[in-house]
Design a protein around this motif. Structure first.
Motif, PDB file in Angstrom:
ATOM      1  N   ARG A 201      12.716  -2.171  -8.506  1.00 19.39           N
ATOM      2  CA  ARG A 201      12.926  -1.053  -9.420  1.00 19.39           C
ATOM      3  C   ARG A 201      12.675   0.279  -8.729  1.00 19.39           C
ATOM      4  NH1 ARG A 201      10.295  -2.860 -15.247  1.00 19.39           N
ATOM      5  NH2 ARG A 201      11.751  -4.583 -15.687  1.00 19.39           N
ATOM      6  N   LEU A 202      11.756   0.286  -7.772  1.00 20.55           N
ATOM      7  CA  LEU A 202      11.520   1.514  -7.000  1.00 20.55           C
ATOM      8  C   LEU A 202      12.755   1.864  -6.186  1.00 20.55           C
ATOM      9  CD1 LEU A 202       9.656   3.765  -5.956  1.00 20.55           C
ATOM     10  CD2 LEU A 202       8.852   2.146  -4.205  1.00 20.55           C
ATOM     11  N   GLN A 203      13.391   0.870  -5.583  1.00 15.30           N
ATOM     12  CA  GLN A 203      14.601   1.121  -4.819  1.00 15.30           C
ATOM     13  C   GLN A 203      15.708   1.684  -5.722  1.00 15.30           C
ATOM     14  OE1 GLN A 203      15.589  -2.591  -2.946  1.00 15.30           O
ATOM     15  NE2 GLN A 203      13.794  -2.582  -1.592  1.00 15.30           N
ATOM     16  N   ILE A 204      15.847   1.120  -6.927  1.00 21.54           N
ATOM     17  CA  ILE A 204      16.853   1.615  -7.871  1.00 21.54           C
ATOM     18  C   ILE A 204      16.526   3.042  -8.297  1.00 21.54           C
ATOM     19  CG2 ILE A 204      17.836   1.261 -10.174  1.00 21.54           C
ATOM     20  CD1 ILE A 204      17.388  -1.747  -9.772  1.00 21.54           C
ATOM     21  N   TRP A 205      15.235   3.313  -8.495  1.00 23.27           N
ATOM     22  CA  TRP A 205      14.834   4.659  -8.910  1.00 23.27           C
ATOM     23  C   TRP A 205      15.166   5.681  -7.831  1.00 23.27           C
ATOM     24  CZ3 TRP A 205      11.550   8.446  -7.139  1.00 23.27           C
ATOM     25  CH2 TRP A 205      11.243   9.478  -8.039  1.00 23.27           C
ATOM     26  N   PHE A 206      14.907   5.369  -6.586  1.00 23.76           N
ATOM     27  CA  PHE A 206      15.252   6.286  -5.493  1.00 23.76           C
ATOM     28  C   PHE A 206      16.761   6.517  -5.439  1.00 23.76           C
ATOM     29  CE2 PHE A 206      11.091   5.656  -3.230  1.00 23.76           C
ATOM     30  CZ  PHE A 206      10.803   7.001  -3.084  1.00 23.76           C
ATOM     31  N   ARG A 207      17.516   5.477  -5.715  1.00 27.26           N
ATOM     32  CA  ARG A 207      18.969   5.573  -5.600  1.00 27.26           C
ATOM     33  C   ARG A 207      19.588   6.338  -6.767  1.00 27.26           C
ATOM     34  NH1 ARG A 207      19.594   0.628  -4.486  1.00 27.26           N
ATOM     35  NH2 ARG A 207      20.070  -0.134  -6.572  1.00 27.26           N
ATOM     36  N   GLU A 208      19.011   6.220  -7.969  1.00 24.37           N
ATOM     37  CA  GLU A 208      19.659   6.762  -9.156  1.00 24.37           C
ATOM     38  C   GLU A 208      18.920   7.942  -9.800  1.00 24.37           C
ATOM     39  OE1 GLU A 208      20.108   3.491 -11.812  1.00 24.37           O
ATOM     40  OE2 GLU A 208      21.543   2.411 -10.514  1.00 24.37           O
ATOM     41  N   ASP A 209      17.573   7.938  -9.751  1.00 24.86           N
ATOM     42  CA  ASP A 209      16.816   8.898 -10.557  1.00 24.86           C
ATOM     43  C   ASP A 209      16.053   9.944  -9.758  1.00 24.86           C
ATOM     44  OD1 ASP A 209      17.671   7.511 -12.801  1.00 24.86           O
ATOM     45  OD2 ASP A 209      15.914   6.202 -12.833  1.00 24.86           O
ATOM     46  N   PHE A 210      15.856   9.715  -8.463  1.00 24.25           N
ATOM     47  CA  PHE A 210      15.062  10.665  -7.687  1.00 24.25           C
ATOM     48  C   PHE A 210      15.711  12.046  -7.664  1.00 24.25           C
ATOM     49  CE2 PHE A 210      13.802  12.397  -3.397  1.00 24.25           C
ATOM     50  CZ  PHE A 210      12.523  12.780  -3.804  1.00 24.25           C
TER      51      PHE A 210
ATOM     52  N   ALA B  61       0.827  -1.208   0.000  1.00 27.54           N
ATOM     53  CA  ALA B  61       0.000   0.000   0.000  1.00 27.54           C
ATOM     54  C   ALA B  61       0.864   1.262   0.000  1.00 27.54           C
ATOM     55  CB  ALA B  61      -0.930  -0.003   1.213  1.00 27.54           C
ATOM     56  N   LEU B  62       1.956   1.247   0.765  1.00 24.64           N
ATOM     57  CA  LEU B  62       2.847   2.408   0.814  1.00 24.64           C
ATOM     58  C   LEU B  62       3.523   2.646  -0.537  1.00 24.64           C
ATOM     59  CD1 LEU B  62       4.162   4.652   2.450  1.00 24.64           C
ATOM     60  CD2 LEU B  62       5.871   3.000   3.247  1.00 24.64           C
ATOM     61  N   ILE B  63       3.966   1.578  -1.182  1.00 24.82           N
ATOM     62  CA  ILE B  63       4.587   1.712  -2.502  1.00 24.82           C
ATOM     63  C   ILE B  63       3.597   2.288  -3.500  1.00 24.82           C
ATOM     64  CG2 ILE B  63       5.487   0.385  -4.455  1.00 24.82           C
ATOM     65  CD1 ILE B  63       6.843  -1.460  -2.435  1.00 24.82           C
ATOM     66  N   ASN B  64       2.343   1.812  -3.438  1.00 29.00           N
ATOM     67  CA  ASN B  64       1.327   2.336  -4.356  1.00 29.00           C
ATOM     68  C   ASN B  64       1.064   3.826  -4.114  1.00 29.00           C
ATOM     69  OD1 ASN B  64       1.031  -0.154  -5.582  1.00 29.00           O
ATOM     70  ND2 ASN B  64      -0.683  -0.773  -4.282  1.00 29.00           N
ATOM     71  N   ARG B  65       1.096   4.248  -2.847  1.00 28.16           N
ATOM     72  CA  ARG B  65       0.885   5.667  -2.557  1.00 28.16           C
ATOM     73  C   ARG B  65       2.056   6.515  -3.069  1.00 28.16           C
ATOM     74  NH1 ARG B  65      -1.083   3.695   2.404  1.00 28.16           N
ATOM     75  NH2 ARG B  65       0.808   4.305   3.516  1.00 28.16           N
ATOM     76  N   ILE B  66       3.266   6.004  -2.955  1.00 30.26           N
ATOM     77  CA  ILE B  66       4.426   6.728  -3.472  1.00 30.26           C
ATOM     78  C   ILE B  66       4.312   6.885  -4.990  1.00 30.26           C
ATOM     79  CG2 ILE B  66       6.923   6.592  -3.849  1.00 30.26           C
ATOM     80  CD1 ILE B  66       7.158   5.226  -1.128  1.00 30.26           C
ATOM     81  N   ARG B  67       3.989   5.798  -5.658  1.00 29.41           N
ATOM     82  CA  ARG B  67       3.871   5.854  -7.120  1.00 29.41           C
ATOM     83  C   ARG B  67       2.749   6.796  -7.542  1.00 29.41           C
ATOM     84  NH1 ARG B  67       5.929   1.942 -10.281  1.00 29.41           N
ATOM     85  NH2 ARG B  67       4.052   1.977 -11.579  1.00 29.41           N
TER      86      ARG B  67
ATOM     87  N   ALA C  60       7.500  -0.328 -12.688  1.00 25.19           N
ATOM     88  CA  ALA C  60       6.783  -1.214 -11.775  1.00 25.19           C
ATOM     89  C   ALA C  60       7.759  -2.152 -11.066  1.00 25.19           C
ATOM     90  CB  ALA C  60       5.739  -2.030 -12.539  1.00 25.19           C
ATOM     91  N   GLY C  61       7.440  -2.484  -9.830  1.00 31.28           N
ATOM     92  CA  GLY C  61       8.262  -3.427  -9.089  1.00 31.28           C
ATOM     93  C   GLY C  61       8.935  -2.781  -7.888  1.00 31.28           C
ATOM     94  N   ARG C  62       8.996  -3.555  -6.808  1.00 33.34           N
ATOM     95  CA  ARG C  62       9.585  -3.034  -5.571  1.00 33.34           C
ATOM     96  C   ARG C  62      11.071  -2.759  -5.726  1.00 33.34           C
ATOM     97  NH1 ARG C  62      11.548  -6.210  -1.246  1.00 33.34           N
ATOM     98  NH2 ARG C  62      10.636  -8.037  -2.251  1.00 33.34           N
TER      99      ARG C  62
END
Length: 339
Positions: free
Chosen positions: A157-166, A135-141, A153-155
């Motif tokens: 990939r979200l971690q990689i996005w925070f690390r590299e693209d945020f 639910a938290l991941i869906n709210r972030i997206r 999509a994907g948990r």
């Protein structure tokens, strides 16, 4: 006063209703007791048969009452309901429980030990934390999507996005939103850490159990499934066959037959939905990686040629449950079958 043969207890938080029958099934009394009076009352009567519905705190009370010398039986509430006469109230429920526990063909629930209950609570907590994480991941997206930021999509990939693209889009977003997203990211990391701690405890319990180690040799049965099943059923010999265990998990067809005509519908989905989901996921993983030489290759291949993949997954889950029962009930080792 007639000798008490059976007692039915309608459990509650603070006020319990108890009903007593003699051997002729004549009602002796039906009265109310407070929580702190129950054990004292039962310790002053001769050992007898005591029935309760399998519900919240029932396993605790069953263990405590058994220490007093009584024979305690837990019953699924749906099997007690037909014995309720007239309107539903505590007195009628206690009388129905007392009548149902005396029936020779009644089905009972095994009383769980403290260790079993503790392990199952870890599984329930883990399941709840995973729902919270999703639910938290869906709210972030969804929050970032409102500002035109799309995340793969994907948990992981979200971690990689925070690390590299945020950092690349941070300057384009309102400061309030960035602070909010960082706070949610921090909560997500805390959930991941907490979930890792739960997994460690479950893994430790699984490693210490000989039964868990035995059934983990079966394809599709991992650490979570093995520990949850062993903690749920305790002694597999309480089930007469593997099919009975599979039916208890709701993995057999529901039936609606009459007049000599048999009609089989979809699976009944009775019993523990958590365990059933685990076996379904395990069967899905086996089919995903199936290849020649693997267990059940030909059997699975033949089924896939005749029916939908989802039906094959359920059929394999049913087979895995039966194999688990055979290993636990007969104290055997798993022997891989390549058919």
């Amino acid at each position: 006063m007639d000798t008490i043969h059976a007692i039915g207890i309608d459990l509650a938080k603070s006020v319990f209703q108890i009903c007593a029958f003699n051997r002729a099934e004549k009602k002796l009394f039906n009265k109310m007791l407070r929580r702190n009076q129950l054990l004292r009352f039962l310790s002053n009567i001769e050992p007898c048969l005591i029935g309760m519905e399998a519900c919240g705190s029932s396993h605790y009370w069953a263990r405590e009452i058994s220490k007093l010398g009584h024979t305690v039986k837990l019953m699924p509430p749906q099997y007690v309901k037909p014995y309720v006469k007239t309107n539903k109230n505590d007195a009628a429920d206690a009388e129905a429980i007392c009548e149902a526990v005396s029936r020779p063909n009644m089905r009972f629930v095994s009383v769980k030990s403290e260790e079993q209950q503790a392990l199952l609570l870890l599984h329930r907590e883990r399941d709840g934390v995973i729902r919270d994480r999703t639910a938290l991941i869906n709210r972030i997206r969804a929050s970032l999507q409102e500002f035109g930021v799309s995340i793969p999509a994907g948990r992981f990939r979200l971690q990689i996005w925070f690390r590299e693209d945020f950092a690349l889009v941070e300057d384009c977003l309102p400061t309030m939103l960035c602070n909010h997203i960082k706070a949610m990211q921090s909560r997500l990391m805390d959930l991941e850490k907490y979930l890792g701690g739960l997994d460690t405890q479950i893994d430790r319990a699984s490693q210490e159990s000989r039964q868990c180690q035995a059934i983990r040799e079966i394809p599709g049965v991992g650490r979570l499934t093995s520990s949850a099943l062993v903690a749920s059923i305790g002694d597999a010999r309480e089930f007469n066959s593997g099919r009975q265990l599979s039916a208890w998990l709701g993995l057999v067809p529901s039936q609606h037959s009459s007049g000599g005509k048999s009609l089989l519908l979809g699976i009944s989905k009775r019993g523990d939905s958590y365990l059933r989901r685990m076996f379904i996921h395990g069967a899905r993983a086996v089919i995903r990686h199936i290849k020649p030489g693997k267990p059940y290759y030909e059997w699975i291949t033949n089924l896939l040629n005749r029916m939908h993949k989802n039906k094959v997954i359920v059929a394999l889950a049913n087979k895995l449950v039966r194999v688990v029962w055979a290993i636990l009930a007969r104290d055997q080792k798993y022997q891989a079958q390549t058919i």
